[in-house]
Design a protein around this motif. Structure first.
Motif, PDB file in Angstrom:
ATOM      1  N   MET A  69      -0.829 -32.892   6.425  1.00  0.00           N
ATOM      2  CA  MET A  69      -1.414 -33.191   4.910  1.00  0.00           C
ATOM      3  C   MET A  69      -0.408 -33.529   3.794  1.00  0.00           C
ATOM      4  O   MET A  69       0.587 -32.832   3.880  1.00  0.00           O
ATOM      5  CB  MET A  69      -2.190 -32.078   4.741  1.00  0.00           C
TER       6      MET A  69
ATOM      7  N   VAL B 169      -4.448 -35.508  11.143  1.00  0.00           N
ATOM      8  CA  VAL B 169      -3.707 -34.911   9.989  1.00  0.00           C
ATOM      9  C   VAL B 169      -4.284 -33.300   9.901  1.00  0.00           C
ATOM     10  O   VAL B 169      -5.105 -33.011  10.039  1.00  0.00           O
ATOM     11  CB  VAL B 169      -4.468 -35.265   8.588  1.00  0.00           C
TER      12      VAL B 169
ATOM     13  N   THR C 203      -1.660 -38.157   3.045  1.00  0.00           N
ATOM     14  CA  THR C 203      -3.065 -38.024   4.074  1.00  0.00           C
ATOM     15  C   THR C 203      -3.466 -36.825   3.688  1.00  0.00           C
ATOM     16  O   THR C 203      -3.114 -35.766   3.219  1.00  0.00           O
ATOM     17  CB  THR C 203      -2.347 -38.144   5.124  1.00  0.00           C
ATOM     18  N   LYS C 204      -5.028 -36.943   3.880  1.00  0.00           N
ATOM     19  CA  LYS C 204      -5.858 -35.806   3.848  1.00  0.00           C
ATOM     20  C   LYS C 204      -6.299 -35.220   5.166  1.00  0.00           C
ATOM     21  O   LYS C 204      -6.372 -36.366   5.983  1.00  0.00           O
ATOM     22  CB  LYS C 204      -7.002 -35.952   2.887  1.00  0.00           C
ATOM     23  N   LEU C 205      -6.696 -34.345   5.256  1.00  0.00           N
ATOM     24  CA  LEU C 205      -7.468 -33.720   6.652  1.00  0.00           C
ATOM     25  C   LEU C 205      -8.472 -34.792   6.952  1.00  0.00           C
ATOM     26  O   LEU C 205      -8.745 -35.055   8.191  1.00  0.00           O
ATOM     27  CB  LEU C 205      -8.067 -32.352   6.500  1.00  0.00           C
TER      28      LEU C 205
END
Lengths: 116, 111
Positions: free
Chosen positions: A15, A115, A82-84
């Motif tokens: 992440m 992620v 990036t995010k989950l």
């Protein structure tokens, strides 16, 4: 038969990291697209690209996303941080610019992004 | 873009003919009807496209009645490898716009 290719096939990232997903569209095509599909959900449109600029983008395609056609063959999607919830299968597609029919879009095999 | 409605799932056995119907009551004059197929963990793949009457290719047939408010994708003699999700899409002639996918019809073919 010509086909759209994508690399990598799988990408695991932490992440907050940046990822770049790469696509080589069919060589004589002029319209390029990115879609994504979260596991078990619908295929969702992200962005379309023509003549070196974005034609349309969805609400999903926020400031964390960008696209680029750095040379005559590659088309990239960058996710800056990036995010989950960015974990999904990302599909590149391309279409020709002939007229008379709703343009067929040819999809690549996808990049599965995870992620952590 | 016209809204489409299709069954969530269908089951069949190998060798049978499968017909998947899609309704698109608000189809516009300039709209074509296009079907895509998606296997698990793969990108959607164009199957067939039509405007009216009947279209046939090596994979499927597409039947469109005169009022164009529905269409039927026909898969002759399905095999296990036809197990996939099938999407019906409706859009403008000559359009290079985004494709809007619904949930599609999940076809399961049994031996």
């Amino acid at each position: 038969e010509p086909e759209v290719t994508q690399t990598p096939s799988h990408q695991v990232t932490q992440m907050g990291q940046e990822v770049i997903l790469r696509c080589v569209p069919i060589s004589n095509h002029l319209y390029f697209y990115w879609y994504r599909q979260i596991l078990g959900q619908k295929v969702e449109f992200l962005v379309s690209f023509y003549n070196n600029e974005i034609s349309e983008k969805s609400e999903i395609f926020d400031d964390q996303f960008s696209v680029e056609r750095p040379d005559g063959s590659n088309f990239t999607l960058k996710i800056r941080s990036t995010k989950l919830e960015d974990s999904a299968m990302y599909f590149c597609a391309s279409s020709a610019a002939t007229t008379g029919y709703q343009e067929t879009q040819y999809f690549g095999p996808g990049t599965r992004l995870l992620v952590l | 873009l016209a809204k489409t409605t299709q069954p969530i799932s269908m089951d069949s056995y190998e060798g049978q003919e499968v017909n998947i119907t899609c309704s698109h009551n608000n189809i516009a004059t300039n709209d074509y009807i296009t079907w895509y197929q998606q296997f698990p963990s793969q990108g959607p793949r164009f199957i067939i496209q039509g405007y009216k009457t009947k279209v046939t290719n090596e994979v499927a047939s597409l039947f469109i009645p005169a009022d164009r408010k529905s269409s039927t994708l026909s898969l002759p003699r399905v095999s296990l490898s036809d197990t996939a999700v099938y999407y019906c899409l409706v859009g403008d002639v000559g359009s290079t716009d985004k494709l809007i996918f619904g949930t599609g019809t999940r076809l399961q073919v049994f031996p």
